[in-house]
Design a protein around this motif. Sequence first.
Motif, mmCIF file in Angstrom:
data_model
loop_
_atom_site.group_PDB
_atom_site.id
_atom_site.type_symbol
_atom_site.label_atom_id
_atom_site.label_comp_id
_atom_site.label_asym_id
_atom_site.label_seq_id
_atom_site.Cartn_x
_atom_site.Cartn_y
_atom_site.Cartn_z
ATOM 1 N N PRO A 128 0.763 -1.207 0.004
ATOM 2 C CA PRO A 128 -0.032 -0.109 0.279
ATOM 3 C C PRO A 128 0.793 1.349 -0.075
ATOM 4 O O PRO A 128 0.540 2.301 -0.426
ATOM 5 N N ILE A 129 1.990 1.313 0.547
ATOM 6 C CA ILE A 129 2.903 2.273 0.621
ATOM 7 C C ILE A 129 3.488 2.952 -0.751
ATOM 8 O O ILE A 129 3.738 4.162 -0.849
ATOM 9 N N MET A 130 3.074 2.185 -1.901
ATOM 10 C CA MET A 130 3.486 2.489 -3.042
ATOM 11 C C MET A 130 2.467 2.937 -3.934
ATOM 12 O O MET A 130 2.359 2.795 -5.222
ATOM 13 N N GLN A 131 1.267 3.466 -3.448
ATOM 14 C CA GLN A 131 0.232 4.065 -4.129
ATOM 15 C C GLN A 131 0.674 5.294 -4.589
ATOM 16 O O GLN A 131 0.249 5.601 -5.673
ATOM 17 N N ASN A 132 1.698 5.997 -4.273
ATOM 18 C CA ASN A 132 2.352 7.231 -5.057
ATOM 19 C C ASN A 132 2.874 6.821 -6.312
ATOM 20 O O ASN A 132 2.662 7.377 -7.132
ATOM 21 N N THR A 133 3.581 5.486 -6.224
ATOM 22 C CA THR A 133 4.045 4.954 -7.426
ATOM 23 C C THR A 133 3.326 4.695 -8.315
ATOM 24 O O THR A 133 3.475 4.737 -9.608
ATOM 25 N N TRP A 158 16.410 4.799 -7.478
ATOM 26 C CA TRP A 158 16.811 3.697 -6.674
ATOM 27 C C TRP A 158 17.921 2.973 -6.989
ATOM 28 O O TRP A 158 18.071 1.715 -6.830
ATOM 29 N N ARG A 159 18.705 3.557 -7.711
ATOM 30 C CA ARG A 159 19.943 3.008 -8.231
ATOM 31 C C ARG A 159 20.934 2.226 -7.306
ATOM 32 O O ARG A 159 21.682 1.446 -7.524
ATOM 33 N N LYS A 160 20.747 2.984 -5.919
ATOM 34 C CA LYS A 160 21.772 2.334 -5.128
ATOM 35 C C LYS A 160 20.931 1.398 -4.022
ATOM 36 O O LYS A 160 21.641 1.003 -3.240
ATOM 37 N N LYS A 161 19.579 1.028 -4.357
ATOM 38 C CA LYS A 161 19.046 0.045 -3.751
ATOM 39 C C LYS A 161 19.063 -1.350 -4.333
ATOM 40 O O LYS A 161 19.773 -1.373 -5.474
ATOM 41 N N ASP A 162 18.759 -2.182 -3.535
ATOM 42 C CA ASP A 162 18.764 -3.656 -4.057
ATOM 43 C C ASP A 162 18.064 -3.732 -5.494
ATOM 44 O O ASP A 162 16.979 -3.053 -5.854
ATOM 45 N N GLU A 163 18.648 -4.539 -6.319
ATOM 46 C CA GLU A 163 18.037 -4.593 -7.652
ATOM 47 C C GLU A 163 16.457 -5.013 -7.681
ATOM 48 O O GLU A 163 15.579 -4.420 -8.367
ATOM 49 N N LYS A 164 15.936 -5.888 -6.808
ATOM 50 C CA LYS A 164 14.541 -6.209 -6.548
ATOM 51 C C LYS A 164 13.868 -4.852 -6.285
ATOM 52 O O LYS A 164 12.841 -4.813 -6.784
ATOM 53 N N ILE A 165 14.255 -4.223 -5.325
ATOM 54 C CA ILE A 165 13.421 -2.953 -4.958
ATOM 55 C C ILE A 165 13.214 -1.852 -6.025
ATOM 56 O O ILE A 165 12.227 -1.621 -6.285
ATOM 57 N N ARG A 166 14.423 -1.918 -6.914
ATOM 58 C CA ARG A 166 14.681 -1.069 -8.252
ATOM 59 C C ARG A 166 13.667 -1.459 -9.135
ATOM 60 O O ARG A 166 12.733 -0.721 -9.572
ATOM 61 N N GLU A 167 13.310 -2.842 -9.508
ATOM 62 C CA GLU A 167 12.816 -3.261 -10.410
ATOM 63 C C GLU A 167 11.142 -3.280 -9.890
ATOM 64 O O GLU A 167 10.323 -3.280 -10.764
ATOM 65 N N ASN A 168 11.030 -3.411 -8.616
ATOM 66 C CA ASN A 168 9.531 -3.441 -8.052
ATOM 67 C C ASN A 168 8.921 -2.042 -8.294
ATOM 68 O O ASN A 168 7.978 -2.080 -8.927
#
Length: 249
Positions: A128-133, A158-168
């Motif tokens: 739910p926190i990704m409602q802005n996205t 999100w380039r410095k985040k884990d790849e899964k977070i970035r692609e999510n």
Amino acid sequence: MRNDVSVIIGGAAGDGSGSANSIFLRSCSRQGLHVFASYNYQSAIRGGHIYWKSRVGEKPLHSQGDVLDVLIALNQESVAIHGPRIEATGGIIINSDKVKVPEGVLKPGASQYPMPVGELTNPFGRLPIMQNTVALGALVWLTGMDIERILELVRHEWRKKDEKIRENNVGVVKAGYEYAKAHFKPQDVSMKGDGKARLFLQGNEAFGAGLITGGVKFFSAYPMTPATGVMMSLINEAPKHGMLVKQAE
């Protein structure tokens, strides 16, 4: 058909209005469009209503304007505060899982764009926190922007985040875009950038750039709303120009 659009992204502190707005506007400026935005917030760590009022267009802009074409309401309070301002040709994007638009709030003719955030984020962990996205993806479709340019910036953000977070995050933007494309009619707006990438600076960042350009070599301050952004902009750039920045305690 209009060649500029005005947008408000509103919610509580922590809802992500700033990150969604920043990605959208930076993408617009890199495509050669003109942007003008103002940020309204309370001096609170978390809580209280905050919102961005932004305008994007083909020609130079000198204010954020008085009209409101698209509202992204990240909480119920935003509907009550900004809903009546939406033009009859405009509309409101909401998370239909938690936000409702009471009868009589919108002007006759204004559209509703309900986004089932839980369903759209379910493949990525139902977030739910990704409602802005999700709303960002819908905004891209409604305003006729290039989705690929937005996705470039999402990956960069999100380039410095884990790849899964970035692609999510990329996947959620796409999900919001595709849902809007399948269910909503776009706004009557056409904006074509001239291809000349433009800077997108907040006032505090411009103030910091002025200090560096003016030759200031020492800056000391305590971080406090609304001046924190000056110090934050200097922390990264000042050492390159021989400036010492100290946080006073």
